[in-house]
Design an enzyme around this catalytic site. Structure first.
Site, PDB file in Angstrom:
ATOM      1  N   ASN A 162      40.550  18.341 -30.391  1.00  0.00           N
ATOM      2  CA  ASN A 162      40.356  17.062 -30.356  1.00  0.00           C
ATOM      3  C   ASN A 162      41.627  16.035 -30.982  1.00  0.00           C
ATOM      4  O   ASN A 162      41.690  15.083 -30.360  1.00  0.00           O
ATOM      5  CB  ASN A 162      39.291  16.504 -31.202  1.00  0.00           C
ATOM      6  CG  ASN A 162      39.305  16.874 -33.017  1.00  0.00           C
ATOM      7  OD1 ASN A 162      39.917  17.694 -32.986  1.00  0.00           O
ATOM      8  ND2 ASN A 162      38.156  16.351 -33.483  1.00  0.00           N
ATOM      9  N   GLU A 261      38.615  22.792 -42.810  1.00  0.00           N
ATOM     10  CA  GLU A 261      38.271  21.363 -42.603  1.00  0.00           C
ATOM     11  C   GLU A 261      37.421  21.353 -41.416  1.00  0.00           C
ATOM     12  O   GLU A 261      37.682  21.913 -40.192  1.00  0.00           O
ATOM     13  CB  GLU A 261      39.654  20.665 -42.061  1.00  0.00           C
ATOM     14  CG  GLU A 261      40.880  20.415 -43.046  1.00  0.00           C
ATOM     15  CD  GLU A 261      40.558  19.677 -43.926  1.00  0.00           C
ATOM     16  OE1 GLU A 261      39.642  18.826 -43.888  1.00  0.00           O
ATOM     17  OE2 GLU A 261      41.432  19.817 -45.009  1.00  0.00           O
ATOM     18  N   CYS A 295      36.274  14.380 -36.088  1.00  0.00           N
ATOM     19  CA  CYS A 295      35.293  14.666 -37.404  1.00  0.00           C
ATOM     20  C   CYS A 295      34.788  13.718 -38.335  1.00  0.00           C
ATOM     21  O   CYS A 295      33.806  13.725 -38.920  1.00  0.00           O
ATOM     22  CB  CYS A 295      36.009  15.973 -38.186  1.00  0.00           C
ATOM     23  SG  CYS A 295      37.543  15.578 -38.460  1.00  0.00           S
ATOM     24  N   GLU A 469      44.261  18.206 -47.264  1.00  0.00           N
ATOM     25  CA  GLU A 469      45.520  18.147 -46.168  1.00  0.00           C
ATOM     26  C   GLU A 469      46.076  16.595 -46.355  1.00  0.00           C
ATOM     27  O   GLU A 469      45.261  15.857 -46.386  1.00  0.00           O
ATOM     28  CB  GLU A 469      45.283  18.544 -44.793  1.00  0.00           C
ATOM     29  CG  GLU A 469      44.847  20.006 -44.644  1.00  0.00           C
ATOM     30  CD  GLU A 469      44.589  20.471 -43.399  1.00  0.00           C
ATOM     31  OE1 GLU A 469      44.337  19.724 -42.320  1.00  0.00           O
ATOM     32  OE2 GLU A 469      45.103  21.733 -42.903  1.00  0.00           O
TER      33      GLU A 469
HETATM   34  P1  NAP Z   1      35.816  25.491 -32.853  1.00  0.00           P
HETATM   35  O1  NAP Z   1      35.132  25.693 -31.572  1.00  0.00           O
HETATM   36  O2  NAP Z   1      35.433  25.930 -34.266  1.00  0.00           O
HETATM   37  O3  NAP Z   1      37.260  25.550 -32.508  1.00  0.00           O
HETATM   38  C1  NAP Z   1      38.402  25.359 -33.297  1.00  0.00           C
HETATM   39  C2  NAP Z   1      39.422  26.288 -33.237  1.00  0.00           C
HETATM   40  O4  NAP Z   1      38.791  27.737 -33.552  1.00  0.00           O
HETATM   41  C3  NAP Z   1      40.082  26.775 -31.843  1.00  0.00           C
HETATM   42  O5  NAP Z   1      41.119  26.936 -31.923  1.00  0.00           O
HETATM   43  C4  NAP Z   1      39.148  27.940 -31.272  1.00  0.00           C
HETATM   44  O6  NAP Z   1      39.815  28.696 -30.444  1.00  0.00           O
HETATM   45  C5  NAP Z   1      39.166  28.777 -32.596  1.00  0.00           C
HETATM   46  N1  NAP Z   1      38.002  29.608 -32.663  1.00  0.00           N
HETATM   47  C6  NAP Z   1      36.761  29.526 -32.009  1.00  0.00           C
HETATM   48  N2  NAP Z   1      36.208  30.789 -32.239  1.00  0.00           N
HETATM   49  C7  NAP Z   1      37.106  31.442 -32.961  1.00  0.00           C
HETATM   50  C8  NAP Z   1      36.743  32.866 -33.525  1.00  0.00           C
HETATM   51  N3  NAP Z   1      35.598  33.588 -33.391  1.00  0.00           N
HETATM   52  N4  NAP Z   1      37.786  33.081 -34.524  1.00  0.00           N
HETATM   53  C9  NAP Z   1      39.003  32.647 -34.664  1.00  0.00           C
HETATM   54  N5  NAP Z   1      38.951  31.271 -34.312  1.00  0.00           N
HETATM   55  C10 NAP Z   1      38.236  30.823 -33.303  1.00  0.00           C
HETATM   56  O7  NAP Z   1      35.879  23.816 -32.846  1.00  0.00           O
HETATM   57  P2  NAP Z   1      36.117  22.595 -31.797  1.00  0.00           P
HETATM   58  O8  NAP Z   1      35.047  22.373 -30.865  1.00  0.00           O
HETATM   59  O9  NAP Z   1      37.533  23.032 -31.099  1.00  0.00           O
HETATM   60  O10 NAP Z   1      36.408  21.192 -32.688  1.00  0.00           O
HETATM   61  C11 NAP Z   1      35.514  20.400 -33.013  1.00  0.00           C
HETATM   62  C12 NAP Z   1      34.991  20.759 -34.519  1.00  0.00           C
HETATM   63  O11 NAP Z   1      36.220  20.494 -35.264  1.00  0.00           O
HETATM   64  C13 NAP Z   1      34.004  19.695 -34.796  1.00  0.00           C
HETATM   65  O12 NAP Z   1      33.206  20.421 -35.558  1.00  0.00           O
HETATM   66  C14 NAP Z   1      34.972  18.980 -35.694  1.00  0.00           C
HETATM   67  O13 NAP Z   1      34.172  18.114 -36.501  1.00  0.00           O
HETATM   68  C15 NAP Z   1      35.985  19.838 -36.288  1.00  0.00           C
HETATM   69  N6  NAP Z   1      37.091  19.156 -36.749  1.00  0.00           N
HETATM   70  C16 NAP Z   1      37.275  18.859 -38.324  1.00  0.00           C
HETATM   71  C17 NAP Z   1      38.229  18.342 -38.796  1.00  0.00           C
HETATM   72  C18 NAP Z   1      38.446  18.139 -40.220  1.00  0.00           C
HETATM   73  O14 NAP Z   1      39.664  17.894 -40.781  1.00  0.00           O
HETATM   74  N7  NAP Z   1      37.566  18.289 -41.010  1.00  0.00           N
HETATM   75  C19 NAP Z   1      39.336  17.827 -37.951  1.00  0.00           C
HETATM   76  C20 NAP Z   1      38.992  17.802 -36.388  1.00  0.00           C
HETATM   77  C21 NAP Z   1      38.015  18.603 -36.005  1.00  0.00           C
HETATM   78  P3  NAP Z   1      39.485  28.497 -28.913  1.00  0.00           P
HETATM   79  O15 NAP Z   1      39.788  27.155 -28.427  1.00  0.00           O
HETATM   80  O16 NAP Z   1      40.284  29.505 -28.118  1.00  0.00           O
HETATM   81  O17 NAP Z   1      38.019  28.822 -28.648  1.00  0.00           O
END
Ligand code: NAP
Length: 488
Positions: A162, A261, A295, A469
């Site tokens: 995102n 995060e 997020c 962060e």
């Molecule tokens: P996600 O599905 O958890 O993916 C995030 C990252 O994790 C991607 O690089 C993904 O790789 C990787 N990943 C997925 N499965 C994994 C595994 N089994 N082992 C290691 N890495 C793995 O999340 P998203 O849909 O991309 O992002 C949205 C989420 O991020 C939301 O929940 C949002 O709230 C959160 N977010 C939080 C913050 C914060 O600072 N708190 C900031 C931004 C976003 P692939 O793409 O290859 O699957």
């Protein structure tokens, strides 16, 4: 729809191999990962697909570079970050276009992210020379106590789609400043921004092996051995709570330092004394920044009964007037969602709320036949059991719920397992302080719809994770404290 000439030029300039020890290489299996334009659903680029062996090679490179990098002068580390800040800023137009092509948000918003991402490098370039310890005399006077700070060691960073660049720079910046080496794994749907950033870091003078980038379609298989590798010393993850929890379990084996995060479910509270103009403006920022795919996005609008109708009507008017389209088109304010699954989840959550009795004030439907567009949506009369009050919507949907007094508002705001950020709109100082103190979140926007700032500690509590962060706290995540007792 084919890419325009300029779009092709910008995409064509990005090296699409893995970055291991300063060299570009293809994945050992020879595969490629397609990158899709979410506005059209068409593939426009591909990047190397790493295997577990490639992942290990990237960690080998980070481990090999660690001692030399830790010994590099803090000023030199800071100046590399400063040069990278300047290069990103000079190339902001092209980087923003690249980001829009892979992620979908309007170019103006991508430019905002590029500036935000670069600021982490400027901030941490200034922090690198301020790392210091303490000297003190033991209470009984018999010895001296020396406390020093040292880099944690090789890190693994996993980032989401995102904010394809800023979620990387807020980890890379402090790690570089502290003297840590790293392997970075960007999200598979948006790898190009990180690969462009790696090239910039190299041009800025970052030694080979300090920053390695791995793109992979077999994420779990490539990441898990690295997390379980005893040479890795730190894991920093930004993404969903579900994946974060799994990574914390894996990281227990080596007792890694971990920053998480994770997801949010931000409440946006509007009290009866709020300045409604400010509250509606803040709501637009808190809800619609990044098309709701943040997020920090306001997920639940909790509004005092006296002002709920006026607030909902004004928010619906503003949301309904937003121009939806491909992020590269002039005047577009809302781009597509990142993929079909995200759009379908948004539609599903809206359908669930409406099925339980919510009223659609504006929007409530997909837009167009191609791409993954969803209309900015305001729902009122949303019942307590609607799923979108408990789950992250991650789209342009604003559910409005009413409350009658401050205690009820705080109880509703805290009624979630998440705790990243809350927004509070009131003009009364006593109310503001009382509410802010009682909110179970890592951050609060007080009469403000945006809290993100490289100079501030960003992070959550509860299931939104741990670690901070940015700010003075950000570099601490990459430093170990060593105490030396000196006899006199
Ligand atoms: P996600 O599905 O958890 O993916 C995030 C990252 O994790 C991607 O690089 C993904 O790789 C990787 N990943 C997925 N499965 C994994 C595994 N089994 N082992 C290691 N890495 C793995 O999340 P998203 O849909 O991309 O992002 C949205 C989420 O991020 C939301 O929940 C949002 O709230 C959160 N977010 C939080 C913050 C914060 O600072 N708190 C900031 C931004 C976003 P692939 O793409 O290859 O699957």
């Amino acid at each position: 729809m084919a890419l325009s000439g300029r779009e092709q030029e910008v995409v064509g300039a990005v090296p699409t191999g893995l970055v291991v020890g300063g060299a570009q290489r293809e994945g050992a299996g020879g595969g490629r990962i397609d990158v899709e334009d979410p506005a059209t659903g068409e593939v426009f680029a591909s990047v190397a697909d790493a295997t577990a062996d490639d992942g290990r090679a990237a960690l080998d490179a980070a481990v090999a570079a660690q001692a030399g990098w830790a010994a590099t002068a803090p000023r030199e580390r800071g100046e590399i970050l400063r040069r990278a800040f300047e290069l990103i800023t000079e190339r902001a137009d092209n980087l923003a276009l690249l980001m829009t092509l892979e992620m979908g948000k309007p170019v103006a918003e991508s430019k905002g992210e590029i500036a935000y991402a670069a600021e982490f490098f400027r901030w941490f370039s200034e922090e690198s020379v301020r790392i210091s310890g303490r000297w003190s005399v033991a209470p009984n006077g018999a010895s001296r106590l020396l406390t020093m700070k040292q880099p944690v060691g090789p890190c693994l960073f996993i980032t989401p789609w995102n904010f394809p660049m800023a979620m990387g720079t807020r980890k890379i910046g402090p790690a570089v400043a502290a003297g840590c080496t790293m392997v970075v794994k960007p999200a598979s749907s948006t790898p190009l921004s990180m690969l462009a950033l790696a090239q910039i870091m190299s041009e800025a003078g970052l030694p080979d092996g300090v920053l390695n980038v791995v793109t992979t379609s077999t994420t779990g298989e490539v990441m898990e051995p690295l997390i379980r590798d005893p040479r890795l010393r730190k894991l920093s993850f930004t993404g969903s709570t579900e994946v974060g929890r799994r990574l914390v379990e894996q990281s227990a084996e080596q007792l890694l330092r971990v920053s998480m995060e994770l997801g949010g479910n931000a409440p946006f509270l509007v009290f009866p004394d709020a300045d409604l103009d400010k509250a509606v403006e803040g709501a637009m920022q808190a809800k619609m920044r990044n098309g709701g795919e943040a997020c920090t996005a306001a997920n639940r609008f909790l509004v005092h009964r006296e002002v709920a109708e006026a607030f909902s009507a004004r928010l619906a008017q503003r949301m309904g007037a937003m121009k939806v389209g491909r992020g590269t088109e002039d005047g577009v304010q809302v781009g597509p969602l990142v993929d079909a699954a995200t759009r379908d989840k948004v539609a599903d959550l809206v359908g669930d709320a409406v099925g339980r009795g919510a009223t659609v004030r504006v929007g409530g439907e997909q837009v167009g036949e191609r791409g993954y567009f969803y209309a900015p949506t305001v729902l009122s009369d949303v019942p307590d059991d609607a799923r979108l009050l408990a789950e992250e919507v991650f789209g342009p949907v604003a559910p409005v719920v009413t409350f009658d007094d401050d205690d009820q508002a705080v109880a509703m705001a805290n009624d979630t397992e998440f705790g990243l950020v809350a927004y509070v709109f009131t003009q009364r100082l006593d109310r503001a302080l009382s509410v802010v103190e009682r909110l179970e979140t890592g951050m609060v926007g007080l009469n403000a719809g945006i809290v993100s700032n490289p100079a501030a500690p960003f992070g959550g509590v509860k299931h939104s994770g741990f670690g901070r962060e940015g700010g003075a706290e950000g570099i601490e995540e990459y430093l170990e404290t060593k105490y030396v007792g000196l006899s006199t």
